[in-house]
Design a protein around this motif. Structure first.
Motif, PDB file in Angstrom:
ATOM      1  N   LEU A  35     -58.605 -29.928 -11.368  1.00 16.56           N
ATOM      2  CA  LEU A  35     -58.302 -29.755  -9.960  1.00 16.56           C
ATOM      3  C   LEU A  35     -59.322 -30.539  -9.147  1.00 16.56           C
ATOM      4  O   LEU A  35     -60.508 -30.215  -9.161  1.00 16.56           O
ATOM      5  CB  LEU A  35     -58.360 -28.268  -9.592  1.00 16.56           C
ATOM      6  CG  LEU A  35     -58.023 -27.912  -8.152  1.00 16.56           C
ATOM      7  CD1 LEU A  35     -56.564 -28.223  -7.862  1.00 16.56           C
ATOM      8  CD2 LEU A  35     -58.308 -26.441  -7.911  1.00 16.56           C
ATOM      9  N   HIS A  36     -58.887 -31.602  -8.496  1.00 17.64           N
ATOM     10  CA  HIS A  36     -59.810 -32.419  -7.702  1.00 17.64           C
ATOM     11  C   HIS A  36     -60.318 -31.612  -6.527  1.00 17.64           C
ATOM     12  O   HIS A  36     -61.521 -31.481  -6.324  1.00 17.64           O
ATOM     13  CB  HIS A  36     -59.110 -33.688  -7.220  1.00 17.64           C
ATOM     14  CG  HIS A  36     -60.024 -34.651  -6.557  1.00 17.64           C
ATOM     15  ND1 HIS A  36     -60.433 -34.512  -5.256  1.00 17.64           N
ATOM     16  CD2 HIS A  36     -60.619 -35.763  -7.029  1.00 17.64           C
ATOM     17  CE1 HIS A  36     -61.244 -35.509  -4.947  1.00 17.64           C
ATOM     18  NE2 HIS A  36     -61.367 -36.287  -6.015  1.00 17.64           N
ATOM     19  N   HIS A  37     -59.402 -31.065  -5.737  1.00 20.95           N
ATOM     20  CA  HIS A  37     -59.781 -30.157  -4.664  1.00 20.95           C
ATOM     21  C   HIS A  37     -58.558 -29.389  -4.194  1.00 20.95           C
ATOM     22  O   HIS A  37     -57.434 -29.833  -4.370  1.00 20.95           O
ATOM     23  CB  HIS A  37     -60.445 -30.893  -3.490  1.00 20.95           C
ATOM     24  CG  HIS A  37     -59.562 -31.788  -2.709  1.00 20.95           C
ATOM     25  ND1 HIS A  37     -59.311 -33.107  -3.076  1.00 20.95           N
ATOM     26  CD2 HIS A  37     -58.842 -31.584  -1.574  1.00 20.95           C
ATOM     27  CE1 HIS A  37     -58.502 -33.663  -2.197  1.00 20.95           C
ATOM     28  NE2 HIS A  37     -58.196 -32.763  -1.276  1.00 20.95           N
ATOM     29  N   THR A  38     -58.806 -28.244  -3.644  1.00 24.27           N
ATOM     30  CA  THR A  38     -57.805 -27.480  -2.928  1.00 24.27           C
ATOM     31  C   THR A  38     -58.189 -27.586  -1.467  1.00 24.27           C
ATOM     32  O   THR A  38     -59.357 -27.404  -1.120  1.00 24.27           O
ATOM     33  CB  THR A  38     -57.812 -26.000  -3.370  1.00 24.27           C
ATOM     34  OG1 THR A  38     -57.431 -25.934  -4.738  1.00 24.27           O
ATOM     35  CG2 THR A  38     -56.867 -25.169  -2.531  1.00 24.27           C
ATOM     36  N   ALA A  39     -57.246 -27.897  -0.598  1.00 24.60           N
ATOM     37  CA  ALA A  39     -57.552 -28.099   0.817  1.00 24.60           C
ATOM     38  C   ALA A  39     -56.958 -26.981   1.663  1.00 24.60           C
ATOM     39  O   ALA A  39     -55.767 -26.678   1.548  1.00 24.60           O
ATOM     40  CB  ALA A  39     -57.029 -29.452   1.286  1.00 24.60           C
ATOM     41  N   LEU A  40     -57.793 -26.390   2.484  1.00 17.22           N
ATOM     42  CA  LEU A  40     -57.391 -25.369   3.443  1.00 17.22           C
ATOM     43  C   LEU A  40     -57.622 -25.908   4.851  1.00 17.22           C
ATOM     44  O   LEU A  40     -58.201 -26.978   5.027  1.00 17.22           O
ATOM     45  CB  LEU A  40     -58.214 -24.093   3.223  1.00 17.22           C
ATOM     46  CG  LEU A  40     -58.131 -23.460   1.835  1.00 17.22           C
ATOM     47  CD1 LEU A  40     -59.065 -22.262   1.733  1.00 17.22           C
ATOM     48  CD2 LEU A  40     -56.705 -23.049   1.524  1.00 17.22           C
ATOM     49  N   ILE A  41     -57.207 -25.147   5.840  1.00 16.58           N
ATOM     50  CA  ILE A  41     -57.378 -25.563   7.230  1.00 16.58           C
ATOM     51  C   ILE A  41     -58.449 -24.697   7.880  1.00 16.58           C
ATOM     52  O   ILE A  41     -58.485 -23.484   7.688  1.00 16.58           O
ATOM     53  CB  ILE A  41     -56.050 -25.476   7.988  1.00 16.58           C
ATOM     54  CG1 ILE A  41     -55.050 -26.456   7.374  1.00 16.58           C
ATOM     55  CG2 ILE A  41     -56.245 -25.766   9.475  1.00 16.58           C
ATOM     56  CD1 ILE A  41     -53.654 -26.371   7.935  1.00 16.58           C
ATOM     57  N   SER A  42     -59.307 -25.345   8.636  1.00 10.81           N
ATOM     58  CA  SER A  42     -60.395 -24.675   9.358  1.00 10.81           C
ATOM     59  C   SER A  42     -60.182 -24.836  10.856  1.00 10.81           C
ATOM     60  O   SER A  42     -59.881 -25.935  11.330  1.00 10.81           O
ATOM     61  CB  SER A  42     -61.734 -25.318   8.959  1.00 10.81           C
ATOM     62  OG  SER A  42     -62.762 -24.912   9.835  1.00 10.81           O
ATOM     63  N   SER A  43     -60.380 -23.752  11.586  1.00 13.02           N
ATOM     64  CA  SER A  43     -60.282 -23.848  13.042  1.00 13.02           C
ATOM     65  C   SER A  43     -61.634 -24.156  13.677  1.00 13.02           C
ATOM     66  O   SER A  43     -61.699 -24.505  14.852  1.00 13.02           O
ATOM     67  CB  SER A  43     -59.725 -22.548  13.631  1.00 13.02           C
ATOM     68  OG  SER A  43     -60.619 -21.478  13.389  1.00 13.02           O
ATOM     69  N   ASP A  44     -62.707 -24.036  12.886  1.00  9.79           N
ATOM     70  CA  ASP A  44     -64.063 -24.258  13.408  1.00  9.79           C
ATOM     71  C   ASP A  44     -64.924 -24.754  12.250  1.00  9.79           C
ATOM     72  O   ASP A  44     -65.307 -23.972  11.373  1.00  9.79           O
ATOM     73  CB  ASP A  44     -64.606 -22.953  13.984  1.00  9.79           C
ATOM     74  CG  ASP A  44     -65.983 -23.077  14.598  1.00  9.79           C
ATOM     75  OD1 ASP A  44     -66.857 -23.773  14.009  1.00  9.79           O
ATOM     76  OD2 ASP A  44     -66.225 -22.455  15.648  1.00  9.79           O
ATOM     77  N   VAL A  45     -65.231 -26.041  12.243  1.00  6.69           N
ATOM     78  CA  VAL A  45     -65.941 -26.655  11.114  1.00  6.69           C
ATOM     79  C   VAL A  45     -67.276 -25.966  10.855  1.00  6.69           C
ATOM     80  O   VAL A  45     -67.582 -25.585   9.718  1.00  6.69           O
ATOM     81  CB  VAL A  45     -66.137 -28.174  11.345  1.00  6.69           C
ATOM     82  CG1 VAL A  45     -67.014 -28.776  10.245  1.00  6.69           C
ATOM     83  CG2 VAL A  45     -64.791 -28.887  11.404  1.00  6.69           C
ATOM     84  N   GLU A  46     -68.096 -25.797  11.882  1.00  6.48           N
ATOM     85  CA  GLU A  46     -69.418 -25.225  11.644  1.00  6.48           C
ATOM     86  C   GLU A  46     -69.335 -23.780  11.164  1.00  6.48           C
ATOM     87  O   GLU A  46     -70.082 -23.378  10.272  1.00  6.48           O
ATOM     88  CB  GLU A  46     -70.295 -25.308  12.900  1.00  6.48           C
ATOM     89  CG  GLU A  46     -71.730 -24.889  12.597  1.00  6.48           C
ATOM     90  CD  GLU A  46     -72.716 -25.292  13.660  1.00  6.48           C
ATOM     91  OE1 GLU A  46     -73.924 -25.239  13.366  1.00  6.48           O
ATOM     92  OE2 GLU A  46     -72.294 -25.659  14.781  1.00  6.48           O
ATOM     93  N   ARG A  47     -68.434 -22.983  11.715  1.00  2.00           N
ATOM     94  CA  ARG A  47     -68.267 -21.594  11.248  1.00  2.00           C
ATOM     95  C   ARG A  47     -67.868 -21.581   9.779  1.00  2.00           C
ATOM     96  O   ARG A  47     -68.365 -20.781   8.983  1.00  2.00           O
ATOM     97  CB  ARG A  47     -67.225 -20.889  12.112  1.00  2.00           C
ATOM     98  CG  ARG A  47     -67.001 -19.430  11.704  1.00  2.00           C
ATOM     99  CD  ARG A  47     -65.956 -18.771  12.545  1.00  2.00           C
ATOM    100  NE  ARG A  47     -64.652 -19.378  12.242  1.00  2.00           N
ATOM    101  CZ  ARG A  47     -63.527 -19.001  12.799  1.00  2.00           C
ATOM    102  NH1 ARG A  47     -63.507 -18.061  13.712  1.00  2.00           N
ATOM    103  NH2 ARG A  47     -62.388 -19.589  12.461  1.00  2.00           N
ATOM    104  N   THR A  48     -66.964 -22.495   9.387  1.00  2.60           N
ATOM    105  CA  THR A  48     -66.536 -22.572   7.998  1.00  2.60           C
ATOM    106  C   THR A  48     -67.697 -22.976   7.098  1.00  2.60           C
ATOM    107  O   THR A  48     -67.896 -22.393   6.027  1.00  2.60           O
ATOM    108  CB  THR A  48     -65.354 -23.556   7.857  1.00  2.60           C
ATOM    109  OG1 THR A  48     -64.269 -23.081   8.665  1.00  2.60           O
ATOM    110  CG2 THR A  48     -64.904 -23.696   6.420  1.00  2.60           C
TER     111      THR A  48
END
Length: 165
Positions: A35-48
């Motif tokens: 698995l190279h990567h699993t991609a999710l969505i973030s609404s706030d980069v720094e919080r994530t």
């Protein structure tokens, strides 16, 4: 919720297993390398980043612009064994709240060492993250955007005493 005939469900699971599951020594090698990567969505980069790096101890490995959406970030966390958990943000695009839907993500299970697992469960509690421990090896919780994550103390290829790989 509709009534489900559990005996029929079990019989169908057994039928599928018998038809498709080959013994370990008879299975062909996978065409995939991993698995190279699993991609999710973030609404706030720094919080994530703070959640995954500071609470879960997954090091941030890169933060670049997303090639598919100008202004969007694509960033990655090391989850061990050469695997990455990735995120996108989409500034200006209303993607709505996280939802579990048919064909969507139910949860991501990430294996961690049993001693680290205990520490991470404590860190979730300290951070005020609502979580549930199951079978003394799994902890389930939601990330800041609602994605369900499981940290499991079982080794890769095992699940609750069963060999799955």
């Amino acid at each position: 919720m509709t009534s489900v005939d559990l005996d029929a469900v079990r019989q169908e699971r057994d039928r599928i297993r018998d038809a498709h599951l080959k013994p370990a020594g008879e299975r062909p090698a996978s065409s995939a390398r991993g698995l190279h990567h699993t991609a999710l969505i973030s609404s706030d980069v720094e919080r994530t980043v703070r959640f995954y790096q500071d609470v879960l101890e997954f090091p941030l490995t890169e933060l670049i612009e997303n090639r598919d959406y100008p202004g969007s970030s694509h960033f990655f966390f090391d989850i061990g064994n050469g695997n990455l958990l990735a995120f996108f943000d989409f500034p200006g695009l209303d993607v709505g709240p996280y939802a579990e839907v048919l064909g969507g993500l139910h949860h991501i299970a990430i294996s961690v060492d049993p001693e680290r697992w205990q520490r991470l469960v404590g860190k979730l509690a300290e951070a005020g993250v609502e979580h549930a421990v199951h079978s003394d090896v799994s902890v389930y919780f939601r990330d800041p955007d609602g994605a369900r994550i499981e940290l499991i103390a079982d080794p890769l290829g095992e699940m609750y005493g069963n060999t799955v790989l």
